[in-house]
Design a protein around this motif. Structure first.
Motif, PDB file in Angstrom:
ATOM      1  N   ILE A 100       0.905  -1.147  -0.112  1.00 46.33           N
ATOM      2  CA  ILE A 100       0.079  -0.102  -0.157  1.00 46.33           C
ATOM      3  C   ILE A 100       1.035   1.133  -0.074  1.00 46.33           C
ATOM      4  N   ARG A 101       1.005   1.917  -1.287  1.00 43.34           N
ATOM      5  CA  ARG A 101       1.772   2.989  -1.434  1.00 43.34           C
ATOM      6  C   ARG A 101       1.640   4.238  -0.459  1.00 43.34           C
ATOM      7  N   ALA A 102       0.289   4.427  -0.364  1.00 41.45           N
ATOM      8  CA  ALA A 102      -0.103   5.799   0.248  1.00 41.45           C
ATOM      9  C   ALA A 102      -1.715   5.623   0.685  1.00 41.45           C
ATOM     10  N   LEU A 103      -2.053   6.237   1.676  1.00 42.93           N
ATOM     11  CA  LEU A 103      -3.364   6.112   2.154  1.00 42.93           C
ATOM     12  C   LEU A 103      -3.670   7.613   2.832  1.00 42.93           C
ATOM     13  N   ASP A 104      -4.708   8.244   2.279  1.00 46.70           N
ATOM     14  CA  ASP A 104      -5.086   9.615   2.668  1.00 46.70           C
ATOM     15  C   ASP A 104      -6.512   9.591   3.083  1.00 46.70           C
ATOM     16  N   PRO A 105      -6.524   9.441   4.406  1.00 38.19           N
ATOM     17  CA  PRO A 105      -8.081   9.585   5.024  1.00 38.19           C
ATOM     18  C   PRO A 105      -8.750  10.917   4.960  1.00 38.19           C
ATOM     19  N   VAL A 106      -7.954  12.277   4.737  1.00 36.18           N
ATOM     20  CA  VAL A 106      -8.885  13.158   4.374  1.00 36.18           C
ATOM     21  C   VAL A 106      -9.246  13.232   2.803  1.00 36.18           C
ATOM     22  N   GLY A 107      -8.478  12.843   2.076  1.00 38.71           N
ATOM     23  CA  GLY A 107      -9.040  13.213   0.590  1.00 38.71           C
ATOM     24  C   GLY A 107      -9.623  11.598   0.347  1.00 38.71           C
ATOM     25  N   ASN A 108      -9.594  10.699   1.050  1.00 36.22           N
ATOM     26  CA  ASN A 108     -10.312   9.536   0.938  1.00 36.22           C
ATOM     27  C   ASN A 108     -10.031   8.830  -0.154  1.00 36.22           C
ATOM     28  N   THR A 109      -8.650   8.397  -0.372  1.00 32.23           N
ATOM     29  CA  THR A 109      -8.011   8.049  -1.376  1.00 32.23           C
ATOM     30  C   THR A 109      -6.852   6.907  -0.861  1.00 32.23           C
ATOM     31  N   VAL A 110      -6.684   5.780  -1.621  1.00 35.68           N
ATOM     32  CA  VAL A 110      -5.438   5.016  -1.465  1.00 35.68           C
ATOM     33  C   VAL A 110      -4.756   4.384  -2.648  1.00 35.68           C
ATOM     34  N   VAL A 111      -3.376   4.545  -2.612  1.00 37.17           N
ATOM     35  CA  VAL A 111      -2.648   3.908  -3.757  1.00 37.17           C
ATOM     36  C   VAL A 111      -2.131   2.505  -3.474  1.00 37.17           C
ATOM     37  N   VAL A 112      -2.314   1.652  -4.076  1.00 40.26           N
ATOM     38  CA  VAL A 112      -2.071   0.080  -3.675  1.00 40.26           C
ATOM     39  C   VAL A 112      -1.488  -0.834  -4.798  1.00 40.26           C
ATOM     40  N   GLU A 113      -0.650  -1.396  -4.640  1.00 43.24           N
ATOM     41  CA  GLU A 113      -0.084  -2.206  -5.826  1.00 43.24           C
ATOM     42  C   GLU A 113      -1.116  -3.441  -5.967  1.00 43.24           C
ATOM     43  N   ALA A 114      -0.881  -4.011  -7.329  1.00 41.94           N
ATOM     44  CA  ALA A 114      -2.011  -4.943  -7.860  1.00 41.94           C
ATOM     45  C   ALA A 114      -2.045  -6.173  -7.032  1.00 41.94           C
TER      46      ALA A 114
ATOM     47  N   PRO B 233      -8.162  28.135   4.597  1.00 37.09           N
ATOM     48  CA  PRO B 233      -8.146  26.851   3.829  1.00 37.09           C
ATOM     49  C   PRO B 233      -8.118  25.680   4.766  1.00 37.09           C
ATOM     50  N   ALA B 234      -6.979  25.857   5.524  1.00 39.97           N
ATOM     51  CA  ALA B 234      -6.698  24.473   6.382  1.00 39.97           C
ATOM     52  C   ALA B 234      -7.782  24.397   7.227  1.00 39.97           C
ATOM     53  N   ALA B 235      -8.646  25.363   7.897  1.00 42.67           N
ATOM     54  CA  ALA B 235      -9.755  25.216   8.744  1.00 42.67           C
ATOM     55  C   ALA B 235     -10.902  24.437   7.884  1.00 42.67           C
ATOM     56  N   ALA B 236     -10.995  24.957   6.512  1.00 40.69           N
ATOM     57  CA  ALA B 236     -12.050  24.424   5.662  1.00 40.69           C
ATOM     58  C   ALA B 236     -11.732  22.770   5.707  1.00 40.69           C
ATOM     59  N   MET B 237     -10.474  22.623   5.480  1.00 39.53           N
ATOM     60  CA  MET B 237     -10.181  21.262   5.153  1.00 39.53           C
ATOM     61  C   MET B 237     -10.426  20.342   6.307  1.00 39.53           C
ATOM     62  N   ALA B 238     -10.088  20.999   7.476  1.00 45.97           N
ATOM     63  CA  ALA B 238     -10.529  19.982   8.771  1.00 45.97           C
ATOM     64  C   ALA B 238     -12.140  20.030   9.022  1.00 45.97           C
ATOM     65  N   LEU B 239     -12.663  21.077   8.644  1.00 49.34           N
ATOM     66  CA  LEU B 239     -14.135  21.106   8.695  1.00 49.34           C
ATOM     67  C   LEU B 239     -14.609  20.126   7.680  1.00 49.34           C
ATOM     68  N   PHE B 240     -14.292  19.999   6.570  1.00 50.45           N
ATOM     69  CA  PHE B 240     -14.652  19.020   5.291  1.00 50.45           C
ATOM     70  C   PHE B 240     -14.645  17.512   5.960  1.00 50.45           C
TER      71      PHE B 240
END
Lengths: 470, 470
Positions: A100-114, B233-240
């Motif tokens: 699992i190369r990266a997991l972004d809980p704010v952006g709700n994305t993950v980059v994962v190998e096959a 914008p940083a506060a907006a991200m935390a709010l999102f």
């Protein structure tokens, strides 16, 4: 071809000897599919550990016109990951590229190998309080690359979509070795043609997916599961319309199961029947809540009670705790395996427009009886997606060989009805080897011609997973 | 070419004279884009009334190597629907093929022709108690075919996705006249390669979309809208992150707007400021409920109050009634137009990973000041999708020509930062004529090469919308 010792040595030099399997016993598990329906031959299994190695493999393969069969967890049901019997193809197993190369809980994305298994990815997401929604019975074994290459579906597709809907971008190696760097974690990106969707569902015939960027969802704080007894598929459809209108995207599963499908799972799977009473049809529904388990249970309960009051359902039970929820879901997941002790069975992975579900079932059952008298329809599946596993078990105590002789006629009748209703003979399992001729003989001619144009443009020497799909 | 009277007559014979416009005054509106940024030339606008006519047009066009520019509502922002200045291209307007062929409220699907406006489709869905989620400010004019050809985004994409995510199947006419019959209303269908996504977002360069099967959603019973003042914008991200975790897919919009964007809309649009107090940044958020308006308001209100208590937001107001909700949304939708009275502006339709929004804004503003001192950044957009309209208005009272001379440098700086952050210079507006060179000079070379391979395979004579995208 891979029959030459020199060529095998060239491929092995790319991955290193220890990741180039040539021993018959070591290769054997890669040659047979999960159900045991397909067995192929090969003299070389490569297990690359980096995108550079995959690129070098496909460059050498194109130069030498060597056939390549990409393989993930090998849990497919249509023979898509199994080489043919010639022994000329090299299998490329993606199991070692599993990080699992990266997991972004704010952006709700993950980059994962096959090669990462679905289960591993789901657990990593949960650890970050996120959900990777794809849910398959084979989750502990199947790999993300294979999930994407086959556009896997499953129980959670009603709300979250199929594998295609969860993918933001792909890293793909093309025949010849070029690398598509498409691992974007963007929700919106309109830079030219959409390339990722060409590879998703192409079953390894256009290139090898080496990594993917995927969507995550916030982890729901509560879920509630219910088994509901209903009188008929028509009643189930009215019930679906009601629950879906009540819950919107919070209705995350709506599974329809015939009494026989439930009976088999109870008989062979060690599960209890959900309710004491007898019902001709059953629905398993799941509702999630962003707040709490209690909210999910209350909301689902009031919808179901109102449906019973209005005559849409006969009786229902809501899982009272986590263990019961597991048993509820387990009963549903056991249905496929529970057919095995009942003898030979013919599988149909079909979809029709959701509104045509009841008509399909009503008309398909007599067609089966006509083609194979005494055969037992075992119908269950993802009704909310219009997707049924309309399977047929051999007559009780009957002759398996005689039943097998009728299987072509049974499937032809079922698939003809599916076509008449605007449906698909491959809802979520793909084409692979099993349905290749069916696709060629029944699909929209202009669509088939365009698929062949695309295959020839991307894989001009036909080295990628030959004999599959087209 | 269309300069020949004989060829014009052959095309006109397909649609009938009355639907083949050759009069300069009648043609004029088809030659100029909505913003007035692009003006092209043509001697013929065809308005076909059936798929057979579209097929005949593209057969004749390929035979005679006539360039074709497909056109929907002509509301695009990158010149994709405008012919070049040569006058050699025939415009094919899809406005007459505008019927809703079928709407299925149980299966939540609709089959609609390309020329139907978004607004008409949304109203038809609401009449059946369903929602077609795509929402654009240009809804009354833009057409479904154009929405799909450009993969439109908009405010509701956060929960429901972009146009691509709402499409189940397409009917497409290829160069040469072949018809792809892909109007399936199936949630799951794995019969071979995915063709629809190749055409979605291809901006008319691969064929003409004549009809589409689309997803509907149950109509939510309630919605609540709020304007929230935030410090940064940083506060907006935390709010999102907070609101999204609380609401899941019930959070259907999360828009970030700078104080200047709000000020301009208040000054020129006749809207009131949402709150009396001054805030550097604003968020417009929408939450829906499957139950009721009250539930939506209560849930959104408690999330926002908790966020204020925790220091993520400064102040907030929830729309108290339907009229106020319209004004809340209107303020947001007016922001683009409200830039016009402030003079010349440079538009950037960018996306970055959601987690990089604050960093992007913090670093982009000084870059703009460096490239064009005194220029005024007007930033607003779909923060929940990582998509900002990072526009730049000329210095107050400054020299428009001097500002215009700096525009290349401003955009280059903004786009370089976007690229560094893994973002896109075309989030939802497409490539068209405007960003063709930017795509060619900055995109992943292997992806570009594959796009060109696909274009050559599907449109070998290059007749479809030449000079766009690639």
């Amino acid at each position: 071809m891979a029959s030459g010792a020199d060529l095998i040595a060239q491929f092995a030099a790319i991955t290193g000897e220890q990741h180039a399997l040539t021993d018959t016993a070591l290769i054997a598990p890669y040659l047979r599919d999960w159900r045991g329906a397909y067995t192929g031959a090969s003299r070389l299994v490569l297990r690359p550990g980096s995108i550079a190695e995959v690129s070098a493999i496909l460059a050498l393969a194109q130069d030498t016109r060597t056939h390549i069969v990409p393989q993930g967890g090998n849990t497919g049901l249509v023979g898509g990951s199994i080489p043919d019997e010639s022994g000329n193809a090299v299998i490329v197993s993606m199991s070692r590229m599993a990080s699992i190369r990266a997991l972004d809980p704010v952006g709700n994305t993950v980059v994962v190998e096959a090669g990462c298994t679905l289960q591993t990815l789901r657990e990593a997401a949960l650890a970050a309080d996120r959900l990777f929604p794809l849910a398959l019975a084979s989750g502990g074994t199947c790999q993300i690359g294979g999930n994407l290459a086959t556009n896997a579906g499953g129980i959670a597709a009603l709300s979250h979509g199929v594998a295609r809907d969860l993918c933001l971008g792909l890293e793909v190696v093309l025949p010849g070795g070029a690398v598509i760097n498409g691992l974007r974690t963007l929700k919106k990106d309109n830079r030219g043609y959409d390339l990722k969707n060409l590879f998703i569902g192409s079953e390894g015939t256009l290139g090898i997916i080496t990594a993917a960027s995927l969507k995550l969802a916030p982890k729901p704080k509560g879920r509630a599961l219910t088994w509901i007894g209903v009188a008929s598929p028509a009643a189930a459809m009215a019930l679906f319309h009601r629950l879906h209108s009540d819950a919107g995207s919070a209705l995350t599963a709506f599974e329809l199961c015939s009494a026989r499908a439930v009976d088999f799972a109870v008989r062979h799977g060690g599960f209890r029947a959900p309710l004491a009473g007898r019902h001709e049809w059953w629905v398993l529904a799941e509702r999630i809540s962003a707040y709490s388990v209690e909210e999910a249970e209350t909301a689902l309960g009031s919808s179901v009670l109102a449906a019973i009051d209005d005559g849409l359902a006969e009786d229902a039970v809501i899982a009272g705790n986590g263990a019961q929820a597991l048993a509820f879901m387990g009963l549903r997941e056991a249905m496929s395996d529970a057919q095995k002790p009942e003898g030979l069975s013919i599988k149909h992975d079909i979809s029709v427009p959701v509104a045509a579900i009841a008509e399909f079932i009503a008309r398909a059952e007599p067609l089966v009886e006509l083609a194979a008298p005494g055969a037992r329809v075992v119908c269950f599946g993802h009704m909310g997606d219009g997707n049924l596993h309309f399977n047929v078990s051999q007559p009780k105590g009957g002759d398996a060989a005689a039943f097998k002789a009728r299987s072509g006629e049974v499937s032809a009748a079922v698939h003809a009805l599916v076509a008449e209703l605007g449906g698909s003979f491959s809802a979520e399992h793909g084409i692979g080897r099993m349905k290749r001729e069916l696709l060629a003989s029944t699909h929209d001619p202009a669509s088939l011609a365009l698929m062949r144009t695309l295959k020839a443009a991307i894989d001009p020497y036909g080295i990628m997973n030959p004999g599959k799909v087209l």
